[in-house]
Scaffold this motif. Sequence first.
Motif, PDB file in Angstrom:
ATOM      1  N   VAL A 104       0.872  -1.178   0.000  1.00 15.79           N
ATOM      2  CA  VAL A 104       0.000   0.000   0.000  1.00 15.79           C
ATOM      3  C   VAL A 104       0.903   1.219   0.000  1.00 15.79           C
ATOM      4  CG1 VAL A 104      -1.758   1.308   1.242  1.00 15.79           C
ATOM      5  CG2 VAL A 104      -1.843  -1.204   1.249  1.00 15.79           C
ATOM      6  N   ILE A 105       0.706   2.105  -0.982  1.00 12.19           N
ATOM      7  CA  ILE A 105       1.496   3.334  -1.073  1.00 12.19           C
ATOM      8  C   ILE A 105       0.565   4.492  -0.727  1.00 12.19           C
ATOM      9  CG2 ILE A 105       3.066   4.698  -2.494  1.00 12.19           C
ATOM     10  CD1 ILE A 105       3.278   2.302  -4.395  1.00 12.19           C
ATOM     11  N   ALA A 106       0.810   5.140   0.414  1.00  9.57           N
ATOM     12  CA  ALA A 106      -0.079   6.188   0.906  1.00  9.57           C
ATOM     13  C   ALA A 106       0.734   7.413   1.312  1.00  9.57           C
ATOM     14  CB  ALA A 106      -0.885   5.680   2.096  1.00  9.57           C
ATOM     15  N   ARG A 107       0.053   8.537   1.453  1.00 10.07           N
ATOM     16  CA  ARG A 107       0.729   9.749   1.934  1.00 10.07           C
ATOM     17  C   ARG A 107       1.024   9.655   3.423  1.00 10.07           C
ATOM     18  NH1 ARG A 107      -1.691  15.338   0.040  1.00 10.07           N
ATOM     19  NH2 ARG A 107       0.390  15.934   0.785  1.00 10.07           N
ATOM     20  N   SER A 108       0.137   8.992   4.190  1.00  9.11           N
ATOM     21  CA  SER A 108       0.399   8.721   5.604  1.00  9.11           C
ATOM     22  C   SER A 108      -0.541   7.621   6.056  1.00  9.11           C
ATOM     23  CB  SER A 108       0.214   9.976   6.474  1.00  9.11           C
ATOM     24  OG  SER A 108      -1.137  10.394   6.468  1.00  9.11           O
ATOM     25  N   PHE A 109      -0.152   6.952   7.165  1.00  5.72           N
ATOM     26  CA  PHE A 109      -0.922   5.834   7.692  1.00  5.72           C
ATOM     27  C   PHE A 109      -1.358   6.130   9.120  1.00  5.72           C
ATOM     28  CE2 PHE A 109       1.798   3.878   4.505  1.00  5.72           C
ATOM     29  CZ  PHE A 109       0.969   2.946   3.883  1.00  5.72           C
ATOM     30  N   GLU A 110      -2.534   5.654   9.482  1.00  5.48           N
ATOM     31  CA  GLU A 110      -2.906   5.622  10.892  1.00  5.48           C
ATOM     32  C   GLU A 110      -2.102   4.525  11.580  1.00  5.48           C
ATOM     33  OE1 GLU A 110      -5.646   7.646  13.641  1.00  5.48           O
ATOM     34  OE2 GLU A 110      -4.743   8.031  11.710  1.00  5.48           O
ATOM     35  N   ARG A 111      -1.755   4.737  12.836  1.00  2.00           N
ATOM     36  CA  ARG A 111      -0.800   3.893  13.555  1.00  2.00           C
ATOM     37  C   ARG A 111      -1.162   2.413  13.517  1.00  2.00           C
ATOM     38  NH1 ARG A 111      -0.907   1.565  18.507  1.00  2.00           N
ATOM     39  NH2 ARG A 111      -2.901   2.553  18.946  1.00  2.00           N
ATOM     40  N   ILE A 112      -2.371   2.065  13.949  1.00  2.00           N
ATOM     41  CA  ILE A 112      -2.707   0.650  14.110  1.00  2.00           C
ATOM     42  C   ILE A 112      -2.760  -0.054  12.764  1.00  2.00           C
ATOM     43  CG2 ILE A 112      -4.441  -0.976  14.951  1.00  2.00           C
ATOM     44  CD1 ILE A 112      -5.267   1.088  17.019  1.00  2.00           C
ATOM     45  N   HIS A 113      -3.321   0.606  11.754  1.00  2.00           N
ATOM     46  CA  HIS A 113      -3.451  -0.074  10.468  1.00  2.00           C
ATOM     47  C   HIS A 113      -2.088  -0.312   9.829  1.00  2.00           C
ATOM     48  CE1 HIS A 113      -5.354  -1.659   6.958  1.00  2.00           C
ATOM     49  NE2 HIS A 113      -4.810  -0.755   6.177  1.00  2.00           N
ATOM     50  N   ARG A 114      -1.177   0.643   9.964  1.00  2.00           N
ATOM     51  CA  ARG A 114       0.171   0.415   9.425  1.00  2.00           C
ATOM     52  C   ARG A 114       0.789  -0.819  10.073  1.00  2.00           C
ATOM     53  NH1 ARG A 114       4.997   0.087  10.653  1.00  2.00           N
ATOM     54  NH2 ARG A 114       4.433   0.450  12.840  1.00  2.00           N
ATOM     55  N   SER A 115       0.653  -0.905  11.400  1.00  2.00           N
ATOM     56  CA  SER A 115       1.184  -2.052  12.120  1.00  2.00           C
ATOM     57  C   SER A 115       0.512  -3.346  11.667  1.00  2.00           C
ATOM     58  CB  SER A 115       0.985  -1.843  13.624  1.00  2.00           C
ATOM     59  OG  SER A 115       1.406  -2.959  14.352  1.00  2.00           O
ATOM     60  N   ASN A 116      -0.796  -3.290  11.462  1.00  2.00           N
ATOM     61  CA  ASN A 116      -1.518  -4.487  11.012  1.00  2.00           C
ATOM     62  C   ASN A 116      -1.056  -4.943   9.634  1.00  2.00           C
ATOM     63  OD1 ASN A 116      -3.031  -4.640  13.323  1.00  2.00           O
ATOM     64  ND2 ASN A 116      -4.879  -3.767  12.428  1.00  2.00           N
ATOM     65  N   LEU A 117      -0.806  -3.991   8.730  1.00  2.68           N
ATOM     66  CA  LEU A 117      -0.328  -4.365   7.397  1.00  2.68           C
ATOM     67  C   LEU A 117       0.987  -5.128   7.498  1.00  2.68           C
ATOM     68  CD1 LEU A 117      -1.128  -1.091   5.390  1.00  2.68           C
ATOM     69  CD2 LEU A 117      -2.280  -3.299   5.149  1.00  2.68           C
ATOM     70  N   VAL A 118       1.929  -4.587   8.273  1.00  2.00           N
ATOM     71  CA  VAL A 118       3.202  -5.286   8.451  1.00  2.00           C
ATOM     72  C   VAL A 118       2.956  -6.656   9.065  1.00  2.00           C
ATOM     73  CG1 VAL A 118       5.423  -5.259   9.648  1.00  2.00           C
ATOM     74  CG2 VAL A 118       4.507  -3.146   8.689  1.00  2.00           C
ATOM     75  N   GLY A 119       2.065  -6.697  10.059  1.00  2.00           N
ATOM     76  CA  GLY A 119       1.801  -7.934  10.773  1.00  2.00           C
ATOM     77  C   GLY A 119       1.136  -8.997   9.943  1.00  2.00           C
ATOM     78  N   PHE A 120       0.678  -8.625   8.750  1.00  2.00           N
ATOM     79  CA  PHE A 120       0.118  -9.632   7.869  1.00  2.00           C
ATOM     80  C   PHE A 120       0.832  -9.684   6.527  1.00  2.00           C
ATOM     81  CE2 PHE A 120      -2.933 -12.655   8.869  1.00  2.00           C
ATOM     82  CZ  PHE A 120      -3.425 -13.197   7.691  1.00  2.00           C
ATOM     83  N   PRO A 140       3.868  -1.483   3.829  1.00  2.00           N
ATOM     84  CA  PRO A 140       3.384  -0.097   3.839  1.00  2.00           C
ATOM     85  C   PRO A 140       4.477   0.851   3.339  1.00  2.00           C
ATOM     86  CG  PRO A 140       3.873  -0.805   6.079  1.00  2.00           C
ATOM     87  CD  PRO A 140       4.328  -1.904   5.169  1.00  2.00           C
ATOM     88  N   LEU A 141       4.169   1.590   2.297  1.00  2.43           N
ATOM     89  CA  LEU A 141       5.103   2.540   1.701  1.00  2.43           C
ATOM     90  C   LEU A 141       4.483   3.925   1.742  1.00  2.43           C
ATOM     91  CD1 LEU A 141       6.134   0.427  -1.436  1.00  2.43           C
ATOM     92  CD2 LEU A 141       7.412   0.670   0.714  1.00  2.43           C
ATOM     93  N   GLN A 142       5.300   4.937   1.998  1.00  5.46           N
ATOM     94  CA  GLN A 142       4.785   6.286   2.149  1.00  5.46           C
ATOM     95  C   GLN A 142       5.443   7.218   1.142  1.00  5.46           C
ATOM     96  OE1 GLN A 142       4.058   7.384   6.207  1.00  5.46           O
ATOM     97  NE2 GLN A 142       4.701   9.504   5.855  1.00  5.46           N
ATOM     98  N   PHE A 143       4.609   7.971   0.426  1.00  2.00           N
ATOM     99  CA  PHE A 143       5.143   8.975  -0.483  1.00  2.00           C
ATOM    100  C   PHE A 143       6.046   9.932   0.291  1.00  2.00           C
ATOM    101  CE2 PHE A 143       1.121   7.898  -2.732  1.00  2.00           C
ATOM    102  CZ  PHE A 143       1.637   7.581  -3.985  1.00  2.00           C
ATOM    103  N   LEU A 144       7.085  10.429  -0.360  1.00  2.00           N
ATOM    104  CA  LEU A 144       7.939  11.430   0.273  1.00  2.00           C
ATOM    105  C   LEU A 144       7.148  12.702   0.509  1.00  2.00           C
ATOM    106  CD1 LEU A 144      11.307  10.955  -1.692  1.00  2.00           C
ATOM    107  CD2 LEU A 144      10.549   9.841   0.432  1.00  2.00           C
TER     108      LEU A 144
END
Length: 899
Positions: free
Chosen positions: A796-812, A816-820
């Motif tokens: 998922v390439i996003a401008r920013s992530f909410e904390r829990i969902h970013r962690s959940n993505l990694v955990g599954f 998670p990739l973030q635009f500069l």
Amino acid sequence: MHDSFDALDTFEVAGREYRLYRLDALEHLYDIERLPYAMKILLENLLRCEDGVTVRREDIDALCRWDPDYDPTVQIAFTPARVVLQDFTGVPAVVDLAAMRDAMRELGGDPELINPQEPVDLVIDHSVMVDHYGSREALDLNTRIEFERNAERYKFLRWGQKAFANFRVVPPGTGIVHQVNLEYLASVVTARETEGEPPLVYPDTLVGTDSHTTMINGLGVLGWGVGGIEAEAAMLGQPVTMLLPQVVGFRLEGRLSEGATATDLVLTVTQMLRRHGVVGKFVEFFGDGLDELPLADRATIANMAPEYGATCGIFPIDAETLRYLEQTGRSEEQRALVEAYARRQGLWRESGARVAEYSDILELDLSQVVPSLAGPRRPQDRVPLADSKRSFLAALRQERGQGDAAAVLHNGGEAFELDGEQHMLRDGDVVIAAITSCTNTSNPAVMLAAGLVAQKAVALGLKTRPWVKTSLAPGSQVVTAYLERSGLLEPLAALGFNLVGYGCTTCIGNSGPLRAPIGEAIRKGSLVVGSVLSGNRNFEGRIHPDVRLNYLASPPLVVAFALAGTLAFDPYVDPIGRDGQGRDVYLKDLWPRQQEVQALMARCIDSEMYRSRYAEVFTGPEFWRQLPLPDGKTYDWPESSYIRHPPYFEGMGKQPQPLQPIAAARCLVKVGDSITTDHISPAGSIKPDSPAGVYLQEQGVEPGDFNSYGSRRGNHEVMMRGTFANVRLRNELAPGTEGSWTTHYPSGERLSIFDAAMRYRDEQVPLVVLAGEEYGTGSSRDWAAKGTRLLGVGAVIARSFERIHRSNLVGFGVLPLQFLDGESAESLGLSGEESFDLGTLDDQPDELEVTVTAPDGGKTAFRVKVRIDTPVEWDYYRHGGILHYVLRQLASGTAAVDE
């Protein structure tokens, strides 16, 4: 265990000896007093859990030297004392544990190693729906339907209750997990018995599979919401890895003015903190205003930490904490232990004490808080009550696209017949008014205020409008007890606010159906109608698929808007109705004074009320007790449309495979800002023509028995089809549509997101998602990550992530990739029709290059931040997810599989 600082000591309370890890043992080396309250709790956790591997002396040193002015860089391992679950997230967690037992057996290990190592409480609170309302039979009817719908899930939980150690289930009909936690489960400090030694005392801490776990912060208990997969790892003895956070101080001064409620206060705090920006940070409340803030008000503020974006919103232990513990029936011995331990460890708040060092400080004079709503789509969008009509008209104009909203109100509408009478339904009419959610039903002041508004309204002959679906769903049975004792349950029922169940109901999307003539009028007239609820979430498509404008409000305002029947109502100017003599009645005529509320609280609430209601908390109603209690340490997976063996561990070996590059990927979904986990994995109703609805009908399930997405989370087939299935999702790859639609490339064919994902899978094409800011806002919904992965999305390439969902993505296992900074899909000219090649991850890079190939063959490239934030997260990702990592670790019997 290690004790590098010689911190283990004893102390005595009421003639009994206890052990503790003293924080003042470090005072000769560090200025411990300057640390915020929450950091002191983390420090004690490290001291107690120091083992030289997971927690090292250097970690303790780093925390003691914490610099509030710098961005987090130091990683620590936090070991919570316990875990709490609710059933929407708890059922899939237990499904995962059951599947892990099977996988452990396949790997040659002992299945019973998959067992909670810390106490786990699961509270069944998310499954009751408001099918029936407005009658004395509503509670019994809804309870009966709940058990009929969910028998398969509840039988499975009964198996888990017997099969797993350290695992308790609070049955349906008891209350909402966070209110039960606040009123009963939490101890504030824990005393762990050890044979041959005095009990070890330490702060009660936790993680929970619901983002509003933070409610317990109001009691001085440090805890927050995590995804189900993180919670499962914590249950299995894995610490929660985290970066030492920044801590934002929030100074409260003064006291609430007449007419303002705790709900108005939390909506104000939410707006302030969301504007300030506290995602990934701790928020800590301090100041003399705490002397005027009852614990229930503190819990209301703490509850909505996810809405203001913080990891937690914590209050210290003080005299008010002890008063609440006494009121809620905690023993004298426990209260004495809490006070003695808090004072001994420097965790006790006194007015005028030294202010801790904070990363930043916000201030609020409580007297400036005014009555408010929040909406129509986000909890941080506070609207002063005086501006509520103007705000609604602006929202209506936005929905309509153009034109004079006020004119539309007077000229538009749809006639319908209800119970033999003709009515007109118009834009802005309130069709749902729900007193619901732990946020406010845990607060006696606002609940009694709602009852007083109802009492005054009934005395004047007012009635709720016939098109309003009214409901009362408290967070615990104690609420019913004090409403009954105060004589306010009857006037609430007289206005249609009958008891419908003890659970989240409308706030989680379990609002149930609207009456057929009303639903038909909404759809026929394409009307923009509203809801008002005393909850914490009002995201698009969450409350009800036919309701576009949803406002959060205090319980007394919920009653007021049910009487008015419309959002096109200025509570300070317009009459709310007419009395028996035809005279105008205004909201000010109904609104209770604080003195009235306080007098009722003093007369109608006592500790015996709490003790008696929680005396048999784990027993449950007859429906629960009659369920069979299956045997066996592994589950036999009977045929079920609710519970299915998940595919996560199929073909899993003892060692992870090397990371493979993501090449020639296609975009499945392209969305803008503030996409919530409700957009990604809705919890509410399942439409018959949706992929999930079609699947269920193929399995012989009739639409009337679909239940909800939340209740079906134990069946991955339903949840895959429900991913990105929110009826209000606007995927830019399918312009002009709402819901689960996308375009398949290169064919250009428009398909459901699920069907497109399956075609890409057959074509062996990996997938990505493009998103804007705050991707994954909202509930700690691990299925938003699970479903994403099962659809074949690798990044998922996003401008920013909410904390829990970013962690959940990694955990599954989703990257998670973030635009500069300053870049986005729009600024880079990405339409979503391109293919994407991602660079190698072999060296765990901080940044990655993405090469984009346009439909005409032209290539461009841009760089993104890799949001795998800690070394342990890299371990999780390389193993394909946190559960795979833990399973391999337990199966190997080593400290780390690949060391």
